[in-house]
Design a protein around this motif. Structure first.
Motif, PDB file in Angstrom:
ATOM      1  N   ALA A   1       3.524  19.935  -8.322  1.00  0.00           N
ATOM      2  CA  ALA A   1       2.389  20.272  -9.005  1.00  0.00           C
ATOM      3  C   ALA A   1       2.597  21.176 -10.002  1.00  0.00           C
ATOM      4  CB  ALA A   1       1.416  21.242  -7.949  1.00  0.00           C
ATOM      5  N   ALA A   2       3.898  21.579 -10.158  1.00  0.00           N
ATOM      6  CA  ALA A   2       4.390  22.421 -11.147  1.00  0.00           C
ATOM      7  C   ALA A   2       4.847  21.613 -12.399  1.00  0.00           C
ATOM      8  CB  ALA A   2       5.787  23.154 -10.995  1.00  0.00           C
ATOM      9  N   GLY A   3       4.609  20.561 -12.399  1.00  0.00           N
ATOM     10  CA  GLY A   3       4.909  19.472 -13.487  1.00  0.00           C
ATOM     11  C   GLY A   3       5.749  18.197 -12.865  1.00  0.00           C
ATOM     12  N   ALA A   4       5.489  17.241 -13.779  1.00  0.00           N
ATOM     13  CA  ALA A   4       6.243  15.793 -13.317  1.00  0.00           C
ATOM     14  C   ALA A   4       7.442  15.776 -13.688  1.00  0.00           C
ATOM     15  CB  ALA A   4       5.416  14.948 -14.125  1.00  0.00           C
ATOM     16  N   GLU A   5       8.414  17.035 -14.120  1.00  0.00           N
ATOM     17  CA  GLU A   5       9.769  16.794 -14.413  1.00  0.00           C
ATOM     18  C   GLU A   5      10.742  17.126 -13.546  1.00  0.00           C
ATOM     19  OE1 GLU A   5      10.395  14.855 -16.795  1.00  0.00           O
ATOM     20  OE2 GLU A   5       8.385  14.364 -17.400  1.00  0.00           O
ATOM     21  N   GLY A   6      10.418  17.477 -12.273  1.00  0.00           N
ATOM     22  CA  GLY A   6      11.323  17.857 -11.289  1.00  0.00           C
ATOM     23  C   GLY A   6      10.903  17.373  -9.971  1.00  0.00           C
ATOM     24  N   GLY A   7      11.866  17.488  -8.979  1.00  0.00           N
ATOM     25  CA  GLY A   7      11.621  17.250  -7.651  1.00  0.00           C
ATOM     26  C   GLY A   7      11.581  15.705  -7.350  1.00  0.00           C
ATOM     27  N   GLU A   8      11.140  15.273  -6.623  1.00  0.00           N
ATOM     28  CA  GLU A   8      11.290  13.888  -6.057  1.00  0.00           C
ATOM     29  C   GLU A   8       9.663  13.480  -5.571  1.00  0.00           C
ATOM     30  OE1 GLU A   8      12.755  14.181  -1.431  1.00  0.00           O
ATOM     31  OE2 GLU A   8      14.095  14.706  -2.943  1.00  0.00           O
ATOM     32  N   LEU A   9       9.613  11.982  -5.711  1.00  0.00           N
ATOM     33  CA  LEU A   9       8.468  11.162  -5.364  1.00  0.00           C
ATOM     34  C   LEU A   9       8.565  10.135  -4.360  1.00  0.00           C
ATOM     35  CD1 LEU A   9       5.310  11.230  -6.040  1.00  0.00           C
ATOM     36  CD2 LEU A   9       5.915   9.555  -7.802  1.00  0.00           C
ATOM     37  N   HIS A  10       7.967  10.064  -3.111  1.00  0.00           N
ATOM     38  CA  HIS A  10       8.090   9.080  -2.343  1.00  0.00           C
ATOM     39  C   HIS A  10       7.007   8.327  -2.317  1.00  0.00           C
ATOM     40  CE1 HIS A  10      11.393  10.676   0.351  1.00  0.00           C
ATOM     41  NE2 HIS A  10      11.319  11.714  -0.586  1.00  0.00           N
ATOM     42  N   VAL A  11       7.251   7.024  -2.693  1.00  0.00           N
ATOM     43  CA  VAL A  11       6.224   5.744  -3.061  1.00  0.00           C
ATOM     44  C   VAL A  11       6.414   4.874  -1.867  1.00  0.00           C
ATOM     45  CG1 VAL A  11       5.294   4.151  -4.545  1.00  0.00           C
ATOM     46  CG2 VAL A  11       6.178   6.411  -5.283  1.00  0.00           C
ATOM     47  N   ALA A  12       5.279   4.471  -1.295  1.00  0.00           N
ATOM     48  CA  ALA A  12       5.209   3.407  -0.075  1.00  0.00           C
ATOM     49  C   ALA A  12       4.609   2.152  -0.785  1.00  0.00           C
ATOM     50  CB  ALA A  12       4.638   3.950   1.170  1.00  0.00           C
ATOM     51  N   ALA A  13       4.974   1.041  -0.284  1.00  0.00           N
ATOM     52  CA  ALA A  13       4.365  -0.312  -0.741  1.00  0.00           C
ATOM     53  C   ALA A  13       4.585  -1.486   0.230  1.00  0.00           C
ATOM     54  CB  ALA A  13       4.692  -0.685  -2.098  1.00  0.00           C
ATOM     55  N   VAL A  14       3.564  -2.431   0.274  1.00  0.00           N
ATOM     56  CA  VAL A  14       3.916  -3.701   0.854  1.00  0.00           C
ATOM     57  C   VAL A  14       4.847  -4.350   0.169  1.00  0.00           C
ATOM     58  CG1 VAL A  14       1.684  -3.946   1.874  1.00  0.00           C
ATOM     59  CG2 VAL A  14       1.960  -4.817  -0.323  1.00  0.00           C
ATOM     60  N   HIS A  15       5.589  -5.349   0.774  1.00  0.00           N
ATOM     61  CA  HIS A  15       6.706  -5.955  -0.079  1.00  0.00           C
ATOM     62  C   HIS A  15       6.451  -6.626  -1.168  1.00  0.00           C
ATOM     63  CE1 HIS A  15      10.468  -8.311  -0.327  1.00  0.00           C
ATOM     64  NE2 HIS A  15       9.774  -9.417  -0.515  1.00  0.00           N
ATOM     65  N   SER A  16       5.335  -7.338  -1.329  1.00  0.00           N
ATOM     66  CA  SER A  16       4.870  -8.296  -2.289  1.00  0.00           C
ATOM     67  C   SER A  16       4.812  -7.360  -3.585  1.00  0.00           C
ATOM     68  CB  SER A  16       3.585  -9.057  -2.069  1.00  0.00           C
ATOM     69  OG  SER A  16       2.451  -7.941  -1.571  1.00  0.00           O
ATOM     70  N   VAL A  17       4.120  -6.190  -3.387  1.00  0.00           N
ATOM     71  CA  VAL A  17       3.981  -5.214  -4.476  1.00  0.00           C
ATOM     72  C   VAL A  17       5.304  -4.653  -4.791  1.00  0.00           C
ATOM     73  CG1 VAL A  17       2.723  -3.106  -5.030  1.00  0.00           C
ATOM     74  CG2 VAL A  17       1.593  -4.687  -3.886  1.00  0.00           C
ATOM     75  N   ALA A  18       6.034  -4.169  -3.866  1.00  0.00           N
ATOM     76  CA  ALA A  18       7.580  -3.691  -4.017  1.00  0.00           C
ATOM     77  C   ALA A  18       8.247  -4.648  -4.896  1.00  0.00           C
ATOM     78  CB  ALA A  18       8.221  -3.227  -3.066  1.00  0.00           C
ATOM     79  N   VAL A  19       8.253  -5.717  -4.711  1.00  0.00           N
ATOM     80  CA  VAL A  19       9.083  -6.914  -5.378  1.00  0.00           C
ATOM     81  C   VAL A  19       8.449  -7.248  -6.745  1.00  0.00           C
ATOM     82  CG1 VAL A  19       9.989  -9.029  -5.305  1.00  0.00           C
ATOM     83  CG2 VAL A  19      10.197  -7.525  -3.308  1.00  0.00           C
ATOM     84  N   GLY A  20       7.302  -7.521  -6.624  1.00  0.00           N
ATOM     85  CA  GLY A  20       6.476  -8.148  -7.926  1.00  0.00           C
ATOM     86  C   GLY A  20       5.861  -7.117  -9.001  1.00  0.00           C
ATOM     87  N   ILE A  21       5.792  -6.041  -8.552  1.00  0.00           N
ATOM     88  CA  ILE A  21       5.252  -4.970  -9.522  1.00  0.00           C
ATOM     89  C   ILE A  21       5.946  -3.862  -9.870  1.00  0.00           C
ATOM     90  CG2 ILE A  21       3.083  -3.356  -9.830  1.00  0.00           C
ATOM     91  CD1 ILE A  21       1.417  -5.420  -8.587  1.00  0.00           C
ATOM     92  N   LEU A  22       6.409  -3.282  -8.652  1.00  0.00           N
ATOM     93  CA  LEU A  22       7.019  -1.777  -8.958  1.00  0.00           C
ATOM     94  C   LEU A  22       8.333  -1.843  -9.759  1.00  0.00           C
ATOM     95  CD1 LEU A  22       6.131   0.075  -5.546  1.00  0.00           C
ATOM     96  CD2 LEU A  22       5.105   0.079  -7.894  1.00  0.00           C
ATOM     97  N   PRO A  23       9.337  -3.038  -9.845  1.00  0.00           N
ATOM     98  CA  PRO A  23      10.426  -2.681 -10.754  1.00  0.00           C
ATOM     99  C   PRO A  23       9.949  -2.372 -12.103  1.00  0.00           C
ATOM    100  CG  PRO A  23      10.580  -4.712  -9.120  1.00  0.00           C
ATOM    101  CD  PRO A  23       9.222  -4.074  -8.967  1.00  0.00           C
ATOM    102  N   ASP A  24       9.293  -3.015 -12.579  1.00  0.00           N
ATOM    103  CA  ASP A  24       8.861  -2.402 -14.177  1.00  0.00           C
ATOM    104  C   ASP A  24       8.289  -1.203 -14.358  1.00  0.00           C
ATOM    105  OD1 ASP A  24       9.776  -4.998 -15.097  1.00  0.00           O
ATOM    106  OD2 ASP A  24       7.929  -6.061 -15.075  1.00  0.00           O
ATOM    107  N   VAL A  25       7.328  -0.953 -13.254  1.00  0.00           N
ATOM    108  CA  VAL A  25       6.811   0.295 -13.105  1.00  0.00           C
ATOM    109  C   VAL A  25       7.813   1.524 -13.223  1.00  0.00           C
ATOM    110  CG1 VAL A  25       5.171   1.878 -11.990  1.00  0.00           C
ATOM    111  CG2 VAL A  25       4.518  -0.675 -12.295  1.00  0.00           C
ATOM    112  N   PHE A  26       8.671   1.280 -12.132  1.00  0.00           N
ATOM    113  CA  PHE A  26       9.884   2.279 -11.833  1.00  0.00           C
ATOM    114  C   PHE A  26      10.801   2.626 -13.165  1.00  0.00           C
ATOM    115  CE2 PHE A  26      10.316   2.992  -7.071  1.00  0.00           C
ATOM    116  CZ  PHE A  26       9.158   3.224  -6.809  1.00  0.00           C
ATOM    117  N   ALA A  27      11.096   1.106 -13.823  1.00  0.00           N
ATOM    118  CA  ALA A  27      11.886   1.227 -15.029  1.00  0.00           C
ATOM    119  C   ALA A  27      10.972   2.125 -15.922  1.00  0.00           C
ATOM    120  CB  ALA A  27      12.115   0.067 -15.511  1.00  0.00           C
TER     121      ALA A  27
END
Length: 315
Positions: A85-111
């Motif tokens: 909450a102090a800003g988006a430039e610190g800490g860590e973020l835990h993201v959950a997803a179903v396999h199809s989204v993790a493989v098909g969408i998130l690689p580009d988003v994470f990049a």
């Protein structure tokens, strides 16, 4: 009782030993035993049965354990949320997803995220079914989840895009020269099914959809993941259903993609136990600009195939 005592208790359970737990926690065994005894006094009974070699849970301990796990996870998530909450430039973020989204969408988003927010460490948690995804996020495993719209979710749900569900066949298929196909035309075909296929009105989705089209699908193979089902379909084992993004972006197989007539679609959402703030909110904003949307000409829903409760449940 204290959060530290619950953390000590869970470590003893995980290690099945006071000695090993003390080593993991970097405390003396006597200090650890003192804290566990204090915890047991506060709950009114023994949580652990001390054995000559190791420990095991008592009935009271088994009842206490899931609540202690939730409390510890919630505390960890609270710390992450406060830092984020102090800003988006610190800490860590835990993201959950179903396999199809993790493989098909998130690689580009994470990049894209790593290019713009290099100070935030990302943790990805993958699940085979939407049910498991919802259960784990509700337990506090992740800060937010990306997947099909959840049912009766008590927290925040934000729609970030839309997925088109397509049919996959090999290049030498008799329908290879077409772009669309109706389900009755596939009545004589074998199917590759996936364990991630949802249940609708008490039936697996394909059984439900094909039943409404007048036939029962013949299942040739069951797979664990959507990406495997697509590879099987590309090899000619049978027809499979899959989100369009996993076929074109993740699997990359030589195959033909057909749009069902009428077409199938589902909303792609982000959901969390509390409203996203800081890094989580920034991640949701990025998803809105990154997630696929289906052209208006191909997204018209047909109520007899996919309605608001059934179509969006595809996994």
């Amino acid at each position: 009782m204290s959060l530290r005592q619950m953390e000590y208790f869970l470590t003893v359970v995980d290690e099945a030993s006071f000695t090993r737990a003390a080593e993991v926690l970097h405390v003396t065994q006597s200090a650890l035993s003192h804290q566990i005894k204090a915890l047991e006094r506060s709950v009114g009974g023994d949580l652990l049965e001390r054995l000559p070699r190791g420990v095991r849970l008592t009935p009271m301990g088994r009842a206490f354990r899931p609540h202690a796990e939730l409390a510890v996870r919630s505390a960890v998530q609270a710390r992450r949320a406060a830092r984020a909450a102090a800003g988006a430039e610190g800490g860590e973020l835990h993201v959950a997803a179903v396999h199809s989204v993790a493989v098909g969408i998130l690689p580009d988003v994470f990049a894209r995220w790593r290019a713009t927010h290099p100070g935030v460490l990302l943790h990805l948690h993958e699940y085979a079914t939407t049910e498991a995804l919802e259960e784990e996020v509700e337990r506090g495993t992740a800060d937010l989840a990306v997947g099909p719209a959840p049912h009766d979710w008590p927290g925040t749900v934000v729609t970030v895009g839309e997925e088109e569900i397509v049919l996959v066949v090999p290049f030498d298929d008799r329908f290879a020269g077409r772009t669309t196909v109706t389900l009755p035309e596939l009545a004589d075909r074998p199917w590759v099914r996936c364990a991630m296929e949802p249940v609708i009105e008490g039936q697996r989705f394909l059984d439900w959809a094909c039943g409404r089209a007048g036939f029962r699908p013949y299942t040739a193979v069951y797979t664990e993941h959507t990406s495997t089902a697509v590879r099987m379909a590309a090899a000619g084992v049978g027809v499979c259903t899959a989100p369009s993004h996993i076929v074109s972006g993740a699997v990359g197989e030589d195959c033909v993609v057909l749009t069902p007539d009428p077409p199938w679609r589902r909303a792609l959402t982000v959901f969390s136990r509390v409203p996203p703030t800081g890094a989580a909110e920034a991640f949701v904003d990025l998803l809105r600009t990154s997630c696929p949307t289906v052209p208006a000409s191909t997204t018209a829903l047909a109520p007899h195939v996919c309605d608001g409760t059934a179509a969006t449940a595809l996994a």
